[in-house]
Design an enzyme around this catalytic site. Structure first.
Site, short mmCIF file in Angstrom:
data_model
loop_
_atom_site.label_atom_id
_atom_site.label_comp_id
_atom_site.label_asym_id
_atom_site.label_seq_id
_atom_site.Cartn_x
_atom_site.Cartn_y
_atom_site.Cartn_z
CB CYS A 76 -19.17 -1.58 -15.39
SG CYS A 76 -19.26 -1.05 -13.68
CD GLU A 120 -3.02 -0.58 -0.15
OE1 GLU A 120 -3.28 0.60 -0.38
OE2 GLU A 120 -3.42 -1.52 -0.87
CB CYS A 169 -23.27 3.41 -12.97
SG CYS A 169 -22.09 4.74 -13.24
CB CYS A 171 -19.86 1.74 -19.06
SG CYS A 171 -19.10 3.24 -18.46
CB CYS A 182 -14.52 2.57 -13.08
SG CYS A 182 -15.42 4.12 -13.07
S1 SF4 Z 1 -20.79 1.96 -15.31
FE1 SF4 Z 1 -20.22 3.58 -13.91
S2 SF4 Z 1 -18.95 2.62 -12.37
FE2 SF4 Z 1 -19.09 1.22 -14.10
S3 SF4 Z 1 -17.31 1.68 -15.39
FE3 SF4 Z 1 -18.99 2.92 -16.14
S4 SF4 Z 1 -18.80 4.84 -15.07
FE4 SF4 Z 1 -17.58 3.37 -13.95
#
Ligand code: SF4
Length: 357
Positions: A211, A49, A217, A208, A201
């Site tokens: 995602c 970290e 989102c 997206c 992201c």
């Molecule tokens: S859907 Fe939203 S959280 Fe997912 S990658 Fe796209 S912007 Fe990021």
């Protein structure tokens, strides 16, 4: 305190879904083979970290491997000298981090008998550990319910809730991050949100379509992924001219260069440096006082960017035919393992290539 995002109370169901979805996504899509994830320990999480502060995973990987090979545990690290740690840190940048690791290792030895503390208050009081690093250690190594808020997590939260304003205060983001924590599997959750930020992201062009939380989102729904988070205003870096001097012994052993250890201040504290000057007058004085005015040759020029500075370094070279001493400087073999800044590493590597030809 009631959680409010953009002035409204977020949907509780979506909040609960958030961590659950990420945890199950992580099983097949997250990272499981990072070296600090193998035989996980607070020590390894702490080192990784700290290395990951302001540095990308791919840059950290070779440094982390070398570091834990040499110092596999707190005891080994606490017996190291700061100079030895700086050698392993050479090229990784932000050298204060190495100094803080050293200071912390001494505290772990004296106050905690080589055991990494488990309480937030104890961890946060260690040098170089802020709230996010403490949260990462507590969740990843101890599976405790603590939030993190590194750059990746901040971006995911801002996009998920469509937090446009760059004025949205840090305190509120921390509160949101805390509200999203699950009641169990905090270790997996923390890794999953970090992985989502660095694999999906992405800062530029988030993917997206891949995602797991795209359905709820807000940035995805409102087509705001390009404007959230707001772009940082570009800061013009201050241009600084420097002059480095390579003084090399061209006598019996050509591998010796003149160096001086930096004092305990500045970005390159405690690292070894070539004679360096910011003002021409300082350089001229050094040349005159040491009778070096003949055989000075132009050697190279290096441009090197730091967070707020843009360095333009002219490098001159002097080859000496006689062994002699210089006040406050030492002769160092260019093949010695010593802590060096990145520009000096570049210069030394070039010298090595020429000598090895
Ligand atoms: S859907 Fe939203 S959280 Fe997912 S990658 Fe796209 S912007 Fe990021």
């Amino acid at each position: 305190m009631e959680l409010r995002v953009n002035g409204e109370e977020p949907n509780k169901f979506h909040l609960n879904q958030f961590s659950r979805t990420l945890i199950s996504w992580h099983k097949n899509n997250g990272r499981h083979n990072l070296p600090w994830q193998k035989e996980i320990s607070p020590y390894k999480v702490w080192i990784s970290e700290v290395m990951l502060q302001q540095t990308q995973v791919k840059t950290v990987l070779p440094y982390f491997k070398k570091f834990v090979e040499k110092y596999p545990n707190i005891k080994a690290l606490s017996n190291a000298k700061l100079d030895d740690i700086l050698i392993l840190w050479t090229g990784l940048g932000y050298y204060r981090r190495a100094e803080n690791l050293y200071k912390t290792s001494q505290i772990l030895k004296e106050k905690y008998r080589y055991k990494f503390p488990e309480l937030y208050e104890d961890i946060i009081s260690l040098p170089g550990i802020g709230r996010s690093t403490a949260g990462a250690i507590l969740s990843l190594a101890y599976n405790k319910k603590y939030p993190i808020l590194d750059g990746n997590v901040k971006r995911v939260i801002k996009r998920y809730f469509a937090i446009r304003s760059s004025k949205e205060d840090e305190k509120n983001l921390w509160y949101i991050s805390e509200s999203l924590l699950p009641n169990k599997n905090n270790n997996i959750y923390t890794q999953s949100i970090m992985d989502l930020g660095s694999l999906v992201c992405l800062k530029n062009s988030p993917t997206c379509y891949a995602c797991p939380i795209k359905k709820n989102c807000m940035s995805n729904k409102l087509n705001l992924t390009n404007v959230i988070p707001a772009k940082n205003i570009k800061v013009n870096k201050k241009k600084t001219l420097k002059l480095y001097l390579i003084i090399i012994q061209n006598f019996k052993n050509k591998k010796l260069v003149l160096m001086k250890k930096n004092n305990n201040n500045g970005i390159w504290a405690n690292l070894w440096n070539l004679p360096s000057f910011e003002k021409k007058t300082e350089y001229k004085k050094f040349i005159k006082n040491n009778n070096l005015d003949s055989n000075i040759k132009k050697y190279d020029n290096i441009k090197h960017n730091l967070t707020h500075l843009s360095l333009d370094i002219d490098i001159l070279k002097i080859e000496l035919c006689k062994i002699r001493d210089f006040d406050n400087y030492s002769w160092k073999n260019i093949y010695d393992n010593i802590g060096l800044s990145k520009p000096v590493v570049m210069i030394i590597n070039k010298l090595k290539k020429e000598i090895d030809k």
